[in-house]
Design a protein around this motif. Structure first.
Motif, PDB file in Angstrom:
ATOM      1  N   TYR A   1      18.392  31.989  -4.200  1.00 19.65           N
ATOM      2  CA  TYR A   1      18.085  30.880  -5.097  1.00 19.65           C
ATOM      3  C   TYR A   1      17.413  29.746  -4.327  1.00 19.65           C
ATOM      4  O   TYR A   1      16.390  29.203  -4.750  1.00 19.65           O
ATOM      5  CB  TYR A   1      19.365  30.386  -5.765  1.00 19.65           C
ATOM      6  CG  TYR A   1      19.165  29.238  -6.717  1.00 19.65           C
ATOM      7  CD1 TYR A   1      18.839  29.463  -8.049  1.00 19.65           C
ATOM      8  CD2 TYR A   1      19.308  27.923  -6.299  1.00 19.65           C
ATOM      9  CE1 TYR A   1      18.660  28.419  -8.936  1.00 19.65           C
ATOM     10  CE2 TYR A   1      19.134  26.865  -7.168  1.00 19.65           C
ATOM     11  CZ  TYR A   1      18.811  27.117  -8.484  1.00 19.65           C
ATOM     12  OH  TYR A   1      18.629  26.061  -9.347  1.00 19.65           O
TER      13      TYR A   1
ATOM     14  N   ASN B   1      22.195  26.691 -17.728  1.00 15.35           N
ATOM     15  CA  ASN B   1      23.011  27.145 -16.597  1.00 15.35           C
ATOM     16  C   ASN B   1      23.146  26.066 -15.542  1.00 15.35           C
ATOM     17  O   ASN B   1      23.993  26.160 -14.675  1.00 15.35           O
ATOM     18  CB  ASN B   1      22.396  28.391 -15.954  1.00 15.35           C
ATOM     19  CG  ASN B   1      22.554  29.629 -16.806  1.00 15.35           C
ATOM     20  OD1 ASN B   1      23.405  29.677 -17.688  1.00 15.35           O
ATOM     21  ND2 ASN B   1      21.735  30.618 -16.543  1.00 15.35           N
TER      22      ASN B   1
ATOM     23  N   LEU C   1      21.959  26.140  -9.583  1.00 20.10           N
ATOM     24  CA  LEU C   1      22.966  26.884  -8.829  1.00 20.10           C
ATOM     25  C   LEU C   1      23.478  26.080  -7.633  1.00 20.10           C
ATOM     26  O   LEU C   1      24.649  26.179  -7.281  1.00 20.10           O
ATOM     27  CB  LEU C   1      22.427  28.245  -8.386  1.00 20.10           C
ATOM     28  CG  LEU C   1      23.457  29.187  -7.769  1.00 20.10           C
ATOM     29  CD1 LEU C   1      24.607  29.476  -8.728  1.00 20.10           C
ATOM     30  CD2 LEU C   1      22.795  30.478  -7.316  1.00 20.10           C
TER      31      LEU C   1
ATOM     32  N   GLN D   1      19.226  40.136  -7.450  1.00 17.72           N
ATOM     33  CA  GLN D   1      18.726  39.225  -8.480  1.00 17.72           C
ATOM     34  C   GLN D   1      19.655  39.222  -9.696  1.00 17.72           C
ATOM     35  O   GLN D   1      19.944  38.167 -10.259  1.00 17.72           O
ATOM     36  CB  GLN D   1      17.300  39.613  -8.899  1.00 17.72           C
ATOM     37  CG  GLN D   1      16.686  38.666  -9.898  1.00 17.72           C
ATOM     38  CD  GLN D   1      16.522  37.246  -9.375  1.00 17.72           C
ATOM     39  OE1 GLN D   1      16.248  37.031  -8.199  1.00 17.72           O
ATOM     40  NE2 GLN D   1      16.703  36.261 -10.238  1.00 17.72           N
ATOM     41  N   ALA D   2      20.148  40.384 -10.077  1.00 21.47           N
ATOM     42  CA  ALA D   2      21.074  40.470 -11.212  1.00 21.47           C
ATOM     43  C   ALA D   2      22.379  39.733 -10.902  1.00 21.47           C
ATOM     44  O   ALA D   2      22.939  39.046 -11.765  1.00 21.47           O
ATOM     45  CB  ALA D   2      21.354  41.934 -11.559  1.00 21.47           C
TER      46      ALA D   2
ATOM     47  N   LEU E   1      22.689  37.195  -8.805  1.00 23.66           N
ATOM     48  CA  LEU E   1      22.347  35.770  -8.829  1.00 23.66           C
ATOM     49  C   LEU E   1      22.409  35.256 -10.270  1.00 23.66           C
ATOM     50  O   LEU E   1      23.012  34.214 -10.536  1.00 23.66           O
ATOM     51  CB  LEU E   1      20.944  35.573  -8.247  1.00 23.66           C
ATOM     52  CG  LEU E   1      20.433  34.144  -8.083  1.00 23.66           C
ATOM     53  CD1 LEU E   1      19.285  34.126  -7.087  1.00 23.66           C
ATOM     54  CD2 LEU E   1      20.018  33.480  -9.352  1.00 23.66           C
ATOM     55  N   GLU E   2      21.801  35.979 -11.180  1.00 18.76           N
ATOM     56  CA  GLU E   2      21.768  35.537 -12.574  1.00 18.76           C
ATOM     57  C   GLU E   2      23.163  35.484 -13.187  1.00 18.76           C
ATOM     58  O   GLU E   2      23.479  34.562 -13.945  1.00 18.76           O
ATOM     59  CB  GLU E   2      20.847  36.456 -13.374  1.00 18.76           C
ATOM     60  CG  GLU E   2      19.388  36.284 -12.967  1.00 18.76           C
ATOM     61  CD  GLU E   2      18.461  37.380 -13.468  1.00 18.76           C
ATOM     62  OE1 GLU E   2      18.924  38.269 -14.226  1.00 18.76           O
ATOM     63  OE2 GLU E   2      17.278  37.348 -13.084  1.00 18.76           O
ATOM     64  N   LEU E   3      24.009  36.447 -12.838  1.00 21.80           N
ATOM     65  CA  LEU E   3      25.375  36.441 -13.371  1.00 21.80           C
ATOM     66  C   LEU E   3      26.184  35.278 -12.792  1.00 21.80           C
ATOM     67  O   LEU E   3      26.856  34.556 -13.538  1.00 21.80           O
ATOM     68  CB  LEU E   3      26.067  37.774 -13.080  1.00 21.80           C
ATOM     69  CG  LEU E   3      27.436  37.962 -13.735  1.00 21.80           C
ATOM     70  CD1 LEU E   3      27.317  37.922 -15.258  1.00 21.80           C
ATOM     71  CD2 LEU E   3      28.052  39.284 -13.291  1.00 21.80           C
TER      72      LEU E   3
ATOM     73  N   TRP F   1      25.018  32.532 -11.639  1.00 22.78           N
ATOM     74  CA  TRP F   1      24.407  31.305 -12.150  1.00 22.78           C
ATOM     75  C   TRP F   1      24.897  31.019 -13.560  1.00 22.78           C
ATOM     76  O   TRP F   1      25.200  29.878 -13.916  1.00 22.78           O
ATOM     77  CB  TRP F   1      22.899  31.462 -12.108  1.00 22.78           C
ATOM     78  CG  TRP F   1      22.087  30.215 -12.285  1.00 22.78           C
ATOM     79  CD1 TRP F   1      22.528  28.927 -12.445  1.00 22.78           C
ATOM     80  CD2 TRP F   1      20.666  30.151 -12.305  1.00 22.78           C
ATOM     81  NE1 TRP F   1      21.469  28.072 -12.572  1.00 22.78           N
ATOM     82  CE2 TRP F   1      20.316  28.799 -12.486  1.00 22.78           C
ATOM     83  CE3 TRP F   1      19.658  31.091 -12.207  1.00 22.78           C
ATOM     84  CZ2 TRP F   1      18.984  28.375 -12.562  1.00 22.78           C
ATOM     85  CZ3 TRP F   1      18.346  30.664 -12.274  1.00 22.78           C
ATOM     86  CH2 TRP F   1      18.014  29.325 -12.450  1.00 22.78           C
ATOM     87  N   ALA F   2      25.009  32.041 -14.367  1.00 21.47           N
ATOM     88  CA  ALA F   2      25.441  31.853 -15.763  1.00 21.47           C
ATOM     89  C   ALA F   2      26.943  31.581 -15.875  1.00 21.47           C
ATOM     90  O   ALA F   2      27.369  30.761 -16.683  1.00 21.47           O
ATOM     91  CB  ALA F   2      25.080  33.090 -16.591  1.00 21.47           C
TER      92      ALA F   2
ATOM     93  N   HIS G   1      27.544  44.521 -14.589  1.00 17.75           N
ATOM     94  CA  HIS G   1      26.243  43.860 -14.759  1.00 17.75           C
ATOM     95  C   HIS G   1      25.177  44.482 -13.865  1.00 17.75           C
ATOM     96  O   HIS G   1      24.024  44.605 -14.278  1.00 17.75           O
ATOM     97  CB  HIS G   1      26.391  42.359 -14.468  1.00 17.75           C
ATOM     98  CG  HIS G   1      25.182  41.559 -14.829  1.00 17.75           C
ATOM     99  ND1 HIS G   1      24.845  41.267 -16.128  1.00 17.75           N
ATOM    100  CD2 HIS G   1      24.216  40.999 -14.049  1.00 17.75           C
ATOM    101  CE1 HIS G   1      23.737  40.547 -16.140  1.00 17.75           C
ATOM    102  NE2 HIS G   1      23.331  40.373 -14.891  1.00 17.75           N
TER     103      HIS G   1
END
Length: 194
Positions: free
Chosen positions: A62, A103, A106, A14-15, A17-19, A21-22, A36
């Motif tokens: 996602y 963002n 994705l 999940q972390a 994915l967020e990185l 995505w950003a 991260h």
């Protein structure tokens, strides 16, 4: 004896994915991921494989979390056209927030950054788009059958137009701080359903 993992792979994915995505795929280095995620490089490789494999797993996660919501919204019993309108307006609202860069989506980000030269990403993007187009087509066909949509309207062509619009809303929303741009575009497109 094999060592046990000292981190939660689900939380690490999940972390990641967020990185991704950003920042996007290319702008995220393995060093960024290690920092991260808070785990060692060897653990990242042992658990997820290469950076590309980790990206693909993040993209899959996602897709699994996003597409079911669209299915629920467009497949609900009752009038179909309000659900289509609500979906497009939700995309516009999520894409356009005053002065705040988003963002984006994705899938859309992957389509623009990687799909032109990465077949695995292109296949996932296309599958996601096909699913959304099919759901829109089904909802618009129901709307026409229920008399909500004029008989002369082509549900397939309208579904494709709305899919392209919704993806475009994500791109413009990511790049622009003016939410009226995406809201106005969405409303003009929705006028074609009258």
């Amino acid at each position: 004896m094999a060592r046990t993992k000292e981190f939660d792979p689900d939380a690490a994915l999940q972390a990641a994915l967020e990185l991704f995505w950003a920042r996007g795929y290319e702008a995220t280095s393995m060093a960024d991921l290690v920092e991260h995620l808070g785990i060692g490089r060897a653990s990242v490789y042992a658990t997820f494989g290469s950076k590309h494999e980790l990206y693909m797993k993040a993209l899959d996660r996602y897709l699994e979390s996003r597409d079911p919501r669209i299915t629920e919204e467009l497949s609900a019993p009752g009038p179909a056209l309000p659900a289509v309108r609500a979906l497009v307006r939700r995309f516009a609202a999520e894409a356009g927030t005053d002065g705040v860069r988003q963002n984006g989506c994705l899938v859309t980000n992957s389509a623009t950054e990687l799909a032109p030269h990465d077949g695995a990403v292109a296949r996932r993007v296309e599958l996601s788009w096909e699913q959304v187009e099919t759901l829109l087509h089904s909802a618009l066909s129901r709307a026409r059958a229920q008399g909500e949509l004029p008989a002369g309207r082509d549900p397939r062509a309208l579904a494709r137009m709305l899919l392209v619009l919704m993806q475009g809303l994500r791109v413009v929303g990511k790049a622009s701080g003016d939410p009226s741009r995406v809201r106005d575009a969405a409303e003009q497109a929705l006028a074609l359903l009258d």
